[in-house]
Design a protein around this motif. Structure first.
Motif, PDB file in Angstrom:
ATOM      1  N   SER A 184       0.831  -1.205   0.000  1.00  0.00           N
ATOM      2  CA  SER A 184       0.000   0.000   0.000  1.00  0.00           C
ATOM      3  C   SER A 184       0.865   1.256   0.000  1.00  0.00           C
ATOM      4  O   SER A 184       1.976   1.263   0.520  1.00  0.00           O
ATOM      5  N   GLY A 205      -7.750  11.330  -7.898  1.00  0.00           N
ATOM      6  CA  GLY A 205      -6.377  11.617  -8.296  1.00  0.00           C
ATOM      7  C   GLY A 205      -6.126  11.385  -9.769  1.00  0.00           C
ATOM      8  O   GLY A 205      -5.480  12.198 -10.444  1.00  0.00           O
ATOM      9  N   THR A 235      -1.454  14.003  -5.390  1.00  0.00           N
ATOM     10  CA  THR A 235      -2.646  13.282  -4.940  1.00  0.00           C
ATOM     11  C   THR A 235      -2.615  13.134  -3.423  1.00  0.00           C
ATOM     12  O   THR A 235      -1.569  13.222  -2.788  1.00  0.00           O
ATOM     13  N   THR A 257      -3.941  10.323  -2.117  1.00  0.00           N
ATOM     14  CA  THR A 257      -4.202   8.893  -1.925  1.00  0.00           C
ATOM     15  C   THR A 257      -3.020   8.139  -1.339  1.00  0.00           C
ATOM     16  O   THR A 257      -3.168   6.980  -0.965  1.00  0.00           O
ATOM     17  N   LYS A 258      -1.857   8.776  -1.266  1.00  0.00           N
ATOM     18  CA  LYS A 258      -0.667   8.076  -0.780  1.00  0.00           C
ATOM     19  C   LYS A 258      -0.292   8.540   0.627  1.00  0.00           C
ATOM     20  O   LYS A 258      -0.719   7.971   1.622  1.00  0.00           O
ATOM     21  N   ALA A 305      -8.109  10.405  -0.414  1.00  0.00           N
ATOM     22  CA  ALA A 305      -8.427  10.244  -1.831  1.00  0.00           C
ATOM     23  C   ALA A 305      -8.445  11.620  -2.479  1.00  0.00           C
ATOM     24  O   ALA A 305      -8.580  12.640  -1.805  1.00  0.00           O
ATOM     25  N   VAL A 333     -13.435  12.845   3.549  1.00  0.00           N
ATOM     26  CA  VAL A 333     -12.134  12.721   2.884  1.00  0.00           C
ATOM     27  C   VAL A 333     -11.349  14.021   3.036  1.00  0.00           C
ATOM     28  O   VAL A 333     -10.143  14.017   3.330  1.00  0.00           O
TER      29      VAL A 333
END
Length: 519
Positions: A136, A197, A335, A337-338, A343, A374
């Motif tokens: 992940s 993203g 982004t 998301t990391k 998100a 989010v």
């Protein structure tokens, strides 16, 4: 190629002279030959099995046209599915594994089995507990439930969905708070956020360039950048990865020759690059690219999806890593998301740029606004990194990620594996090469309680199948040691230690006051 960069930077007011190695070691010739041979054997067996299916000796599991559509032009050609049904299906159990916990440093997997060689799966009702998560993008460990303030409070106040675009009834105060925070974090005039993203790239690039414009794209750019470039209608030319001679040649030709046939000057020239390339673990040679874009009056679009939060003394990405001024990059993209465990994505830069995209970007005008929970997750993670929560937890995570990355890469080098990328990159590709070893590696790692991501053709060159490890600040030294010990064992069992290089010395790995790239 060996070059030295020394750049006076402004990050933290210090002189930034970064030392890091970028390695793309070639495997021995016999490995490439055996890899091609392996694909050849699997392909021959694929044709043989297709023959058995055609004459009815083997059950056909593939999707087929309905009887009433037999006279239709096929929706897809049969050969387009050849790779899926004959190669991918043999190792399909290594992908799409159902996870039944949060994606922290360890997670739980739902156990599943197949009775028809991976065409279908059934769940046993059991779970594989405490699998070490090495796949992940949880770089800073924010994909956890250990905050005092949770997004549940935001969900109760705002709900889950906005049910409108930002242009209509979906512009919430929490969105504006997030955008102001992102601009402050990056050190730019303005920023805007998006709910996805991938769409941040694919939907915003067409708003910036179009017909009569030229895009110069790194050959290893992400699919979202490639799709955005294609949707724009601009002319696309590709330069070799991180190769300044290749890029300068394209820039010089573009300036001298102009557009094909008419030879009119290009309306715009846009250079597309990434901060960290997600399949190679490579870091962009940003100072050189900025020098070229200034020399030839081009624009620069920097995708920091994997680098924002993950590199730099305070987690502000490759711009900070090189000690550069953010204003030198025309379009900053990243982004959430990391590193932020959420998100969506952002575009940042000058206020004029952001104001233009608010009215011209399809993602801004037509897409639903970001979910409030989010947005709250991003805000609390970003404030933690910046120290605005009153703690030093954020900066400690950035430093821990850097330490874990150096340690993990150093040990893999010493064991004799071929790994790609930069010493500062938490993305660590370990080369497996042969198709038969891809499935065997992932299965045996999971059997030992380690979850990994394996990648092969067509996502990589046919001879460069790999396992991609993502190091996290949440990984303890005990976790990393368990992974490394298992890799050492499997490296001998599967014959994966192909490196012929001398392992780097401790001083080479830990001295961060020079800047050296070798490849």
């Amino acid at each position: 190629l060996k070059s030295v960069f020394e750049k006076n930077g402004t990050a933290n007011g210090d002189l930034q002279k970064w030392k890091y190695k970028e390695s793309f070691e070639q495997a021995p010739l016999y490995v490439a030959v055996l890899t091609y041979l392996g694909f050849g054997v699997v392909t021959l067996f694929g044709y043989f099995r297709d023959f058995l299916r055609a004459i009815g000796l083997e059950k056909c599991h593939i999707a087929q046209e309905r009887e009433e559509q037999k006279d239709f032009v096929p929706l897809y050609q049969d050969f387009e599915n050849f790779y899926t049904r004959n190669l991918y299906m043999r190792v399909r159990d290594n992908w799409n594994r159902p996870i039944c916990s949060l994606p922290g440093p360890v997670f739980d997997l739902m156990e599943r089995v197949t009775d028809d060689y991976n065409w279908t799966f059934r769940h046993t009702g059991k779970a594989i507990k405490n699998v070490i998560n090495m796949g992940s993008y949880n770089y800073l460990g924010f994909a956890e439930n250990n905050f005092l303030e949770t997004v549940a409070d935001t969900t109760k106040e705002y709900g889950v969905g906005v049910c409108s675009t930002r242009q209509e009834m979906g512009n919430l105060d929490i969105h504006e708070e997030l955008e102001d925070l992102v601009a402050t974090f990056l050190g730019v005039e303005s920023a805007m956020t998006f709910g996805m993203g991938f769409a941040t790239n694919s939907m915003n690039i067409p708003a910036l360039v179009g017909k009569g414009c030229l895009i110069l794209s790194d050959e290893l750019n992400h699919t979202s950048l490639i799709l955005g470039a294609r949707l724009s209608g601009a002319t696309i030319r590709v330069f070799k990865h991180n190769n300044m001679q290749s890029l300068e040649k394209l820039l010089r030709d573009a300036i001298c020759s102009g557009q094909p046939r008419s030879h009119r000057p290009w309306k715009k020239i846009l250079i597309l690059v990434e901060g960290i390339y997600s399949m190679e673990g490579s870091i962009v040679r940003l100072p050189d690219i900025i020098a070229l874009k200034n020399k030839y009056k081009a624009y620069l679009y920097l995708d920091e999806a994997h680098s924002i939060g993950a590199v730099g003394p305070t987690g502000r990405g490759v711009v900070e890593l090189f000690g550069l001024d953010p204003s030198e990059i025309d379009v900053l993209m990243g982004t959430f998301t990391k590193s932020f465990g959420a998100a969506g994505g952002y575009i940042a830069g000058k206020k004029d740029l952001v104001d233009y995209l608010r009215t011209h970007s399809h993602s801004s005008v037509y897409a639903s606004a970001m979910s409030p929970p989010v947005a709250k997750q991003i805000i609390r993670a970003m404030k933690c990194i910046m120290g605005l929560d009153g703690t030093t937890v954020g900066i400690q995570r950035v430093q821990q990620l850097a330490e874990n990355t150096r340690y993990f890469r150093k040990k893999l080098h010493e064991m004799g594996f071929i790994i790609y990328g930069n010493e500062h990159s938490p993305v660590v590709p370990l080369l497996l090469y042969m198709p038969g070893k891809v499935g065997a590696f992932a299965r045996k790692m999971l059997k030992r309680g380690i979850g990994v991501v394996v990648v092969g053709f067509p996502a990589t060159p046919i001879t460069e199948s790999r396992a991609r490890f993502c190091v996290s600040a949440a990984h303890t030294r005990e976790m990393l040691d368990k992974v490394l010990n298992t890799l050492d064992e499997l490296g001998d069992y599967l014959t994966l230690k192909y490196s012929r290089k001398t392992p780097p010395s401790k001083s080479e790995l830990y001295d961060e006051r020079n800047f050296v790239i070798t490849s």
